[in-house]
Design a protein around this motif. Structure first.
Motif, mmCIF file in Angstrom:
data_model
loop_
_atom_site.group_PDB
_atom_site.id
_atom_site.type_symbol
_atom_site.label_atom_id
_atom_site.label_comp_id
_atom_site.label_asym_id
_atom_site.label_seq_id
_atom_site.Cartn_x
_atom_site.Cartn_y
_atom_site.Cartn_z
ATOM 1 N N GLU A 100 62.475 14.861 101.076
ATOM 2 C CA GLU A 100 61.235 14.944 100.309
ATOM 3 C C GLU A 100 60.478 13.634 100.458
ATOM 4 O O GLU A 100 61.040 12.562 100.241
ATOM 5 N N LYS A 101 59.213 13.732 100.833
ATOM 6 C CA LYS A 101 58.369 12.549 100.897
ATOM 7 C C LYS A 101 57.987 12.129 99.477
ATOM 8 O O LYS A 101 57.952 12.954 98.562
ATOM 9 N N ALA A 102 57.676 10.845 99.308
ATOM 10 C CA ALA A 102 57.259 10.358 97.987
ATOM 11 C C ALA A 102 56.012 11.107 97.534
ATOM 12 O O ALA A 102 55.126 11.426 98.334
ATOM 13 N N MET A 103 55.953 11.388 96.235
ATOM 14 C CA MET A 103 54.826 12.144 95.699
ATOM 15 C C MET A 103 53.570 11.288 95.628
ATOM 16 O O MET A 103 53.630 10.060 95.575
ATOM 17 N N ARG A 104 52.412 11.949 95.645
ATOM 18 C CA ARG A 104 51.130 11.310 95.407
ATOM 19 C C ARG A 104 50.686 11.618 93.989
ATOM 20 O O ARG A 104 51.105 12.604 93.391
ATOM 21 N N LEU A 105 49.822 10.778 93.440
ATOM 22 C CA LEU A 105 49.380 10.982 92.051
ATOM 23 C C LEU A 105 48.651 12.303 91.885
ATOM 24 O O LEU A 105 48.583 12.843 90.779
ATOM 25 N N SER A 106 48.124 12.843 92.966
ATOM 26 C CA SER A 106 47.381 14.106 92.894
ATOM 27 C C SER A 106 48.277 15.329 93.051
ATOM 28 O O SER A 106 47.811 16.459 92.932
ATOM 29 N N ASP A 107 49.571 15.118 93.310
ATOM 30 C CA ASP A 107 50.474 16.239 93.555
ATOM 31 C C ASP A 107 50.844 16.968 92.270
ATOM 32 O O ASP A 107 50.896 16.379 91.183
ATOM 33 N N ARG A 108 51.143 18.264 92.402
ATOM 34 C CA ARG A 108 51.745 19.007 91.313
ATOM 35 C C ARG A 108 53.195 18.550 91.160
ATOM 36 O O ARG A 108 53.891 18.353 92.155
ATOM 37 N N VAL A 109 53.645 18.400 89.931
ATOM 38 C CA VAL A 109 55.056 18.072 89.693
ATOM 39 C C VAL A 109 55.794 19.387 89.473
ATOM 40 O O VAL A 109 56.013 19.837 88.362
ATOM 41 N N GLY A 110 56.165 20.033 90.585
ATOM 42 C CA GLY A 110 56.792 21.348 90.511
ATOM 43 C C GLY A 110 58.191 21.302 89.940
ATOM 44 O O GLY A 110 58.677 22.290 89.386
#
Length: 209
Positions: A87-97
């Motif tokens: 898993e790549k690091a999340m971006r602030l705009s990503d959904r936290v699924g």
């Protein structure tokens, strides 16, 4: 930070010692043909089996990371070739699924049972005494990088506990959890909320004392 939603299954192709020493770390070459590399650059973080690692080299659909001996001693699945969850690091705009995941493995658990139940799978993991207080019914846990929900907790007199998890077919198919069996060690990361609650309670008790 990560979400515990696996983006791809990769393959550790090579494991090379960084130095000629028993205490040296290793460099992993991870081939990930289905991972989107369009936004990956040197220095970025990618979670491998739930452990946050830094990309130190790239070519085609393969990236390299350096794993310290400390990390090797605290995790499983990073010391030899084989399939790994990525898993790549999340971006602030990503959904936290899934849930907020740090990529820092807190300890190892052992699979007690992994068996089909109807259309789903039952996963039972024995967690060590040090992590036992952090698991709760309907709470979150990260297993080998996968965000999962605890359906039941059985406490033992030894201080250990068994956590029970229901896995849907999609999760089993799209992650390396499909390879688990009784006796398999797994990387565990506790929920961030539980971590902070433990710190708050401990600090309050010290101040009251």
């Amino acid at each position: 930070m990560f979400t515990g939603i696996i983006e791809s299954i990769g393959q550790i192709k090579t494991v090379e010692p960084l130095q000629n020493s028993a205490y040296a770390g290793v460099r992993l070459a991870v081939h990930a043909p289905t991972l989107d590399f369009s936004d990956v650059k040197l220095g970025d973080s990618i979670a491998i089996q739930g452990a946050c690692m830094t990309v130190v080299a790239m070519e085609a659909q393969t990236f390299h990371v350096d794993v310290s001996q400390e990390s090797l001693s605290k995790t499983v699945g990073l010391s030899q070739p084989g399939e790994v969850n990525l898993e790549k690091a999340m971006r602030l705009s990503d959904r936290v699924g899934g849930h907020l995941v740090s990529g820092h493995v807190d300890g190892l658990g052992d699979v007690v049972d992994f068996s089909p139940v109807g259309e789903s799978w039952h996963l039972q993991i024995r967690a060590p005494k040090t992590l036992s207080p952090f698991f709760a019914y309907k709470g979150s846990v990260t297993v080998n990088g996968v965000s999962l929900t605890v359906n039941k907790v059985d406490d033992h007199a030894t201080g250990e506990c068994d956590i029970h998890i229901n896995l849907i077919p999609h999760t089993v198919q799209m992650t390396t959890l499909k390879h688990l069996k009784a006796g398999s060690p797994v990387n565990l990361e506790i929920d961030q909320i539980a971590r902070y609650c433990e710190r708050i309670v401990k600090t309050m008790n010290l101040n009251q004392g």
